[in-house]
Scaffold this active site. Sequence first.
Site, short mmCIF file in Angstrom:
data_model
loop_
_atom_site.label_atom_id
_atom_site.label_comp_id
_atom_site.label_asym_id
_atom_site.label_seq_id
_atom_site.Cartn_x
_atom_site.Cartn_y
_atom_site.Cartn_z
N ALA A 145 0.23 8.43 3.28
CA ALA A 145 0.29 9.84 2.92
C ALA A 145 1.70 10.27 2.56
CB ALA A 145 -0.22 10.68 4.10
N THR A 146 2.71 9.59 3.10
CA THR A 146 4.09 10.05 2.90
C THR A 146 5.03 8.98 2.36
OG1 THR A 146 4.48 9.59 5.25
CG2 THR A 146 3.95 11.87 4.64
N GLY A 147 4.54 7.77 2.09
CA GLY A 147 5.46 6.76 1.59
C GLY A 147 4.80 5.43 1.29
N GLY A 195 0.83 -1.20 0.00
CA GLY A 195 0.00 0.00 0.00
C GLY A 195 0.86 1.24 0.00
N ARG A 196 0.17 2.36 -0.06
CA ARG A 196 0.86 3.65 -0.05
C ARG A 196 0.14 4.56 0.95
NH1 ARG A 196 4.34 6.64 -3.05
NH2 ARG A 196 4.56 4.94 -4.56
N ASP A 220 -5.61 13.33 9.48
CA ASP A 220 -5.86 12.74 8.16
C ASP A 220 -6.75 11.50 8.29
OD1 ASP A 220 -5.70 12.70 5.39
OD2 ASP A 220 -3.90 11.46 5.36
#
Length: 264
Positions: free
Chosen positions: A19-21, A16-17, A133
């Site tokens: 918010a920052t990586g 997965g991805r 978030d």
Amino acid sequence: MSTIVDNRYKLASPVGRGATGVVWRAYDMLLDREVALKEIPLPPGPDAVERRRRVVREARMAARLSHRGIVTVHNLAEEAERLWIVMEFLEALTLHDTLVQAGPLPADLVAAMGRRLLDALRHAHDGGVIHRDIKPANIMLTGDRVVLADFGFAAPEGAASGSMRGTPAFLAPEALHGRGGTREADMWSFGATLYMAVEGQTPFRTVNSMAALAEALRGPARAPRRAGPLEPVLRGLLRKDPRARLSAEQASVLLARVRCTSAA
């Protein structure tokens, strides 16, 4: 050849991805267990110092929270111009993926999920951490656990919020003006997430920019059609004035009433 991070973690595959990586499935060779590694590249030049500072802050804030509804952080490593946050591995679907596959969820199921998520959020807030978030893509569903993940935009409560952070469709109105680092702003995002879960769409029309969100927020939210007994919770959480918004305690009481109504 497998990539090994910090002489300890063998990378398997990306899962997965955030918010920052990118998040990887990996194997901890020292403790003989599966883990998840969040890979965060460091930009060249002076920007790397600020990025490193933010990542260390994220890892420390998440690591000091101990709750089954919050992803557990085990370690922080640095290698090959990257930082790696080591976390528990969860065999889970995100709420976002669940909605894509199954469509909107029944109100009683959303209320049950909301109670677990709210308990985790209250724990974070009581620990002085604002997530900033909350959205379906950052909520993991596995077994009887509802797990809040990705603290990449998190900040200490009371810290100057500065620039806007978060995902437009789930941001509180005040976050447009750099005032999103509050419990009240997290509660709006929590409400927008519950709305998406039960209605299958965001409270306001889908937006991808701050300008579009500001325009959308000038009008009323879409009237819920599927929420049933959950509607008072949604309306209370999505009040544009943060002072009038439901607190976590008030939302907890209303969510419990949904359970009682469903059981009757």
